[in-house]
Every structure is written in C-alpha cells, then in structure tokens.
Design a protein around this motif. Structure first.
Motif, PDB file in Angstrom:
ATOM      1  N   VAL A 254       0.860  -1.188   0.000  1.00  0.00           N
ATOM      2  CA  VAL A 254       0.000   0.000   0.000  1.00  0.00           C
ATOM      3  C   VAL A 254       0.894   1.236   0.000  1.00  0.00           C
ATOM      4  N   PRO A 255       0.928   1.994  -1.085  1.00  0.00           N
ATOM      5  CA  PRO A 255       1.780   3.189  -1.132  1.00  0.00           C
ATOM      6  C   PRO A 255       1.422   4.169  -0.022  1.00  0.00           C
ATOM      7  N   ARG A 256       2.433   4.857   0.476  1.00  0.00           N
ATOM      8  CA  ARG A 256       2.203   5.815   1.549  1.00  0.00           C
ATOM      9  C   ARG A 256       1.141   6.821   1.131  1.00  0.00           C
ATOM     10  N   THR A 257       0.134   6.978   1.988  1.00  0.00           N
ATOM     11  CA  THR A 257      -0.979   7.887   1.732  1.00  0.00           C
ATOM     12  C   THR A 257      -1.196   8.744   2.971  1.00  0.00           C
ATOM     13  N   ARG A 258      -1.332  10.033   2.771  1.00  0.00           N
ATOM     14  CA  ARG A 258      -1.513  10.944   3.887  1.00  0.00           C
ATOM     15  C   ARG A 258      -2.523  12.025   3.514  1.00  0.00           C
ATOM     16  N   LEU A 259      -3.081  12.636   4.538  1.00  0.00           N
ATOM     17  CA  LEU A 259      -3.903  13.818   4.341  1.00  0.00           C
ATOM     18  C   LEU A 259      -2.971  15.000   4.129  1.00  0.00           C
ATOM     19  N   LEU A 260      -3.274  15.815   3.124  1.00  0.00           N
ATOM     20  CA  LEU A 260      -2.406  16.946   2.831  1.00  0.00           C
ATOM     21  C   LEU A 260      -2.224  17.846   4.049  1.00  0.00           C
ATOM     22  N   ALA A 261      -3.271  17.971   4.874  1.00  0.00           N
ATOM     23  CA  ALA A 261      -3.195  18.827   6.058  1.00  0.00           C
ATOM     24  C   ALA A 261      -2.153  18.346   7.058  1.00  0.00           C
ATOM     25  N   SER A 262      -1.774  17.074   6.991  1.00  0.00           N
ATOM     26  CA  SER A 262      -0.807  16.531   7.950  1.00  0.00           C
ATOM     27  C   SER A 262       0.640  16.726   7.493  1.00  0.00           C
ATOM     28  N   LEU A 263       0.844  17.288   6.310  1.00  0.00           N
ATOM     29  CA  LEU A 263       2.178  17.436   5.744  1.00  0.00           C
ATOM     30  C   LEU A 263       2.512  18.910   5.545  1.00  0.00           C
ATOM     31  N   ASP A 264       3.799  19.208   5.458  1.00  0.00           N
ATOM     32  CA  ASP A 264       4.259  20.554   5.167  1.00  0.00           C
ATOM     33  C   ASP A 264       3.974  20.847   3.692  1.00  0.00           C
ATOM     34  N   PRO A 265       3.086  21.807   3.387  1.00  0.00           N
ATOM     35  CA  PRO A 265       2.706  22.027   1.984  1.00  0.00           C
ATOM     36  C   PRO A 265       3.876  22.426   1.095  1.00  0.00           C
ATOM     37  N   GLU A 266       4.830  23.180   1.633  1.00  0.00           N
ATOM     38  CA  GLU A 266       5.974  23.575   0.803  1.00  0.00           C
ATOM     39  C   GLU A 266       6.846  22.374   0.464  1.00  0.00           C
ATOM     40  N   MET A 267       7.003  21.474   1.414  1.00  0.00           N
ATOM     41  CA  MET A 267       7.777  20.265   1.140  1.00  0.00           C
ATOM     42  C   MET A 267       7.063  19.391   0.110  1.00  0.00           C
ATOM     43  N   VAL A 268       5.739  19.295   0.254  1.00  0.00           N
ATOM     44  CA  VAL A 268       4.969  18.512  -0.707  1.00  0.00           C
ATOM     45  C   VAL A 268       5.109  19.117  -2.105  1.00  0.00           C
ATOM     46  N   TRP A 269       5.045  20.429  -2.190  1.00  0.00           N
ATOM     47  CA  TRP A 269       5.173  21.078  -3.495  1.00  0.00           C
ATOM     48  C   TRP A 269       6.537  20.785  -4.123  1.00  0.00           C
ATOM     49  N   LYS A 270       7.566  20.867  -3.323  1.00  0.00           N
ATOM     50  CA  LYS A 270       8.908  20.611  -3.849  1.00  0.00           C
ATOM     51  C   LYS A 270       9.059  19.159  -4.307  1.00  0.00           C
ATOM     52  N   GLU A 271       8.341  18.241  -3.634  1.00  0.00           N
ATOM     53  CA  GLU A 271       8.433  16.822  -3.975  1.00  0.00           C
ATOM     54  C   GLU A 271       7.226  16.351  -4.789  1.00  0.00           C
ATOM     55  N   ARG A 272       6.530  17.270  -5.414  1.00  0.00           N
ATOM     56  CA  ARG A 272       5.243  16.948  -6.044  1.00  0.00           C
ATOM     57  C   ARG A 272       5.332  15.825  -7.070  1.00  0.00           C
ATOM     58  N   ALA A 273       6.476  15.677  -7.718  1.00  0.00           N
ATOM     59  CA  ALA A 273       6.603  14.619  -8.718  1.00  0.00           C
ATOM     60  C   ALA A 273       6.505  13.235  -8.092  1.00  0.00           C
ATOM     61  N   ARG A 274       6.679  13.146  -6.787  1.00  0.00           N
ATOM     62  CA  ARG A 274       6.614  11.861  -6.096  1.00  0.00           C
ATOM     63  C   ARG A 274       5.213  11.554  -5.575  1.00  0.00           C
ATOM     64  N   TRP A 275       4.261  12.475  -5.809  1.00  0.00           N
ATOM     65  CA  TRP A 275       2.937  12.312  -5.229  1.00  0.00           C
ATOM     66  C   TRP A 275       1.847  12.310  -6.299  1.00  0.00           C
ATOM     67  N   VAL A 276       0.731  11.713  -5.939  1.00  0.00           N
ATOM     68  CA  VAL A 276      -0.527  11.835  -6.666  1.00  0.00           C
ATOM     69  C   VAL A 276      -1.507  12.507  -5.712  1.00  0.00           C
ATOM     70  N   PHE A 277      -2.277  13.460  -6.213  1.00  0.00           N
ATOM     71  CA  PHE A 277      -3.204  14.217  -5.374  1.00  0.00           C
ATOM     72  C   PHE A 277      -4.632  13.778  -5.683  1.00  0.00           C
ATOM     73  N   LYS A 278      -5.388  13.522  -4.604  1.00  0.00           N
ATOM     74  CA  LYS A 278      -6.766  13.052  -4.739  1.00  0.00           C
ATOM     75  C   LYS A 278      -7.687  13.973  -3.943  1.00  0.00           C
ATOM     76  N   PRO A 279      -8.168  15.048  -4.583  1.00  0.00           N
ATOM     77  CA  PRO A 279      -9.065  15.974  -3.879  1.00  0.00           C
ATOM     78  C   PRO A 279     -10.390  15.308  -3.539  1.00  0.00           C
ATOM     79  N   GLY A 280     -10.862  15.560  -2.352  1.00  0.00           N
ATOM     80  CA  GLY A 280     -12.130  14.984  -1.924  1.00  0.00           C
ATOM     81  C   GLY A 280     -11.978  13.517  -1.577  1.00  0.00           C
TER      82      GLY A 280
END
Length: 368
Positions: A254-280
C-alpha cells in the motif's frame, strides 16, 4: 483493408497475483475485525445491514518490485466486460452455455448469498431485482448491465435496469411499477446515498426494507480513500494487531498515503513529482486525480488540505503495442468477500484510466 490487430496480452506474474489476492483478503479481515467508522462518517456508513458487497474491485499497478494497491471500489464495473475478452461472442452466447460457465455461476451466486445474509434465511433468493445507476442508458458500461440483467433473469431472479426516479422508494419498501423490489445491485456513485434523488432510498435502506449491494457501510469499511492512510501506516497496523510480518507486507503493498493537512505544503510542493493528489474523498475510477508532475502551482494552491489525499506516485505498467505507443495498465481483482470472481486488466492512454479513447479497454490476461 488492413485487418485490426488483436489486442496485446497482459501478463500477470503468478507471485504478483498471490500478493494482490492476499492483500485483498487481509484488508477485508482487518475491516471486519475493526469496523470503526471514520471521523465525520455519515449515518449510512455507520449502519451495518448484516451483509457485504457484490463486485468489490481492488485496483493495482504492477511494478518491478511487485504490485501496489491504488484504490478499492465498491461498485466496480467491468467484470463481464473483462470476461468478454476471453469470450468475444459473450453477449450472444447460448443461455445453456452461459449457465455452465463456472465464473458466471459464482457471480450469480453472490446475489443469492447477499439476499440470504440480509434476510437470515439460507434458502432465500431475491424476487424482483433492480440494477440502479444514474441515467443508466448513458453509462459506458450500460451494455454490461444488460448482460447482467439477462444472466440474473435466466437464473430465476427477474431483474430491471432503472434510474433513481423510476423507483417508488419509501419507508416501508421500494417498488417498481407496483411490484416490490427486494434487492438492488447499486452501480450509482453516490456512495453514501446523500443526494436528494436517493433520499427516499436511503430511508428504505436504513429501515431494512431492501437489500442494497454494494452499500454505504461496505464503502465506509473498505473503499473510503481515507482508509489508505491507516493501511500505509505501520504504527496504525500494529495498533490493529498485525504481526511485524503483516505490517511489512501491507506497508509494502500500500503506497504511503496521507492527508495533505498533515504534511508541510511547501515540502509537498517541492516533492510533487513523487505524489498523486486526490481531492475529496468520493472519487472513483481515477476521476479528479492529479499527477504531481503535471499539477500547476495555481491548481495546487486551490487544494483543500483537509479533504485532499496525497499518495506516493506509482506509475502504471506499460504494455507494448505493435505499431503504436504502449498502453498504460492497471489490474483489478473482482472480489466477493474472500472469493476471487475474476481479473481485469485495463489498458489505456492518457493520464488516468478511461475506456472512451480508441484502443483503450480490457485486455486478454495471461497468468505466468
């Protein structure tokens, strides 16, 4: 005129199939052993009707390191379409041949089992059934619904395909043209029965006046995308009583999955290529999914951190196609409880799974 080349064959390594099937069974076991509703779950998700859900779909991407779970769906369509890749003349097959197909017999038996569990009578079979969807004739998988209705009728369970406004749903039951509907095969994507068009059906279901399968309770236990947060968290798995061996296996699949609110948004943005975003939390079939390396800063800024999941990006496997660009692919296990009903591999081009582009669709499968 050049003949149309046959579709490529999708090969699934046998160890990968074993791992996928094992994970599906493990997650169901954990969900049933710990049927705690998620925060803010509606009353429909908290209501246990006493049965489960036909046609569960467990979707995976295959990687060189093994399969990775992408999502789980409770109204997974496509089993009969995937079956047709093995039997191209499926829709026109002789009914006697259809009845002797063990895969289809197992599928039909799931509806009998659901009715028996709902009523508490092991010999109870549904009378009139309905396949429910929003504007069903406009759905891409409507032909599959037609075949499903025919198979159910041939098995002694008359079935109609309906939109919500065709049902007379009330607290004392659900009726179609004056006849009581005993079981609804729910293909509608209002998973919690929250829209006004399903309000009366929700009341009937909460009053146990109709067997609804799949249903909001099954969705809340397994298909709510927030469940992936816990399943990809080793500490959460340990709290559920998993052994260290199970923790390692589940957290790998199961790939690591987190709520965006639990992460540093700037770090997520910098690493965005490593993530998939699922709104809602109500997405399905890849709808609304944003691949990190494709997202703009302006779009990223609009994401609601409290309702957006971020999941480690697992690229889909590529299947070579003679004379054309390769197809991306994902694997869907169709399950009922612990039983494997079938396997579908969806081939597609584009950002997310879809069947509307030329060349996209279910592929023949070979297990190696």
């Amino acid at each position: 005129m050049n003949p149309i080349p046959p579709p490529p064959v999708a090969v699934i390594p046998r160890p990968d199939l074993k791992a996928m099937l094992g994970l599906a069974r493990t997650l169901r076991r954990l969900a049933l052993a710990h049927p705690h509703p998620l925060p803010d779950a509606p009353d429909t998700a908290r209501f246990d009707p006493g049965h489960e859900a036909v046609m569960m779909g467990y979707d995976f991407h295959l990687t060189p390191e093994g399969p990775r779970l992408i999502e789980i769906n409770t109204n997974a369509g496509g089993l009969l379409m995937a079956h047709e890749t093995r039997h191209p003349d499926f829709a026109a097959r002789d009914p006697a041949t259809t009845r002797n197909d063990r895969r289809l017999t197992r599928l039909i038996d799931t509806f009998r089992t659901e009715m028996a569990l709902f009523t508490g009578s092991p010999t109870r079979v549904p009378g009139l059934m309905a396949i429910l969807d929003e504007q069903p004739e406009a759905q891409f998988l409507y032909p599959e619904m037609v075949v499903a209705a025919r198979l159910l009728a041939e098995a002694g369970m008359p079935c109609r395909i309906v939109a919500p406004d065709q049902l007379d749903a009330r607290a004392d039951g659900v009726f179609l043209d004056g006849q009581r509907v005993e079981l609804i095969y729910n293909r509608h994507c209002d998973f919690h029965l929250e829209t006004p068009t399903l309000a009366r059906l929700r009341t009937a279901w909460l009053n146990r006046q109709v067997c609804l399968t799949p249903n909001p309770h099954a969705y809340g236990l397994l298909a709510d995308k927030r469940r992936l947060i816990g399943w990809s968290d080793p500490d959460h798995l340990r709290a559920l009583g998993c052994s260290e061996t199970e923790v390692a296996r589940i957290a790998t699949l199961v790939p690591r999955t987190r709520l965006l609110a639990s992460l540093d948004p700037e770090m997520v943005w910098k690493e965005r290529a490593r993530w998939v975003f699922k709104p809602g939390f109500g997405g399905f079939g890849g709808r609304g999914v944003l691949i990190g390396d494709k997202i703009s800063r302006a779009r990223f800024a609009t994401l609601d951190p409290a309702t957006t999941l971020v999941q480690r990006h697992v690229p889909p496997a590529l299947i070579p196609v003679a004379g054309a660009s390769p197809l991306k692919s994902d694997v869907r296990l169709f399950m009922y409880r612990d039983q494997l009903l079938g396997i579908g591999v969806r081939g597609y081009r584009g950002q997310v799974t879809n069947f509307r582009e030329p060349g996209n669709g279910f592929l023949p499968v070979r297990i190696d």
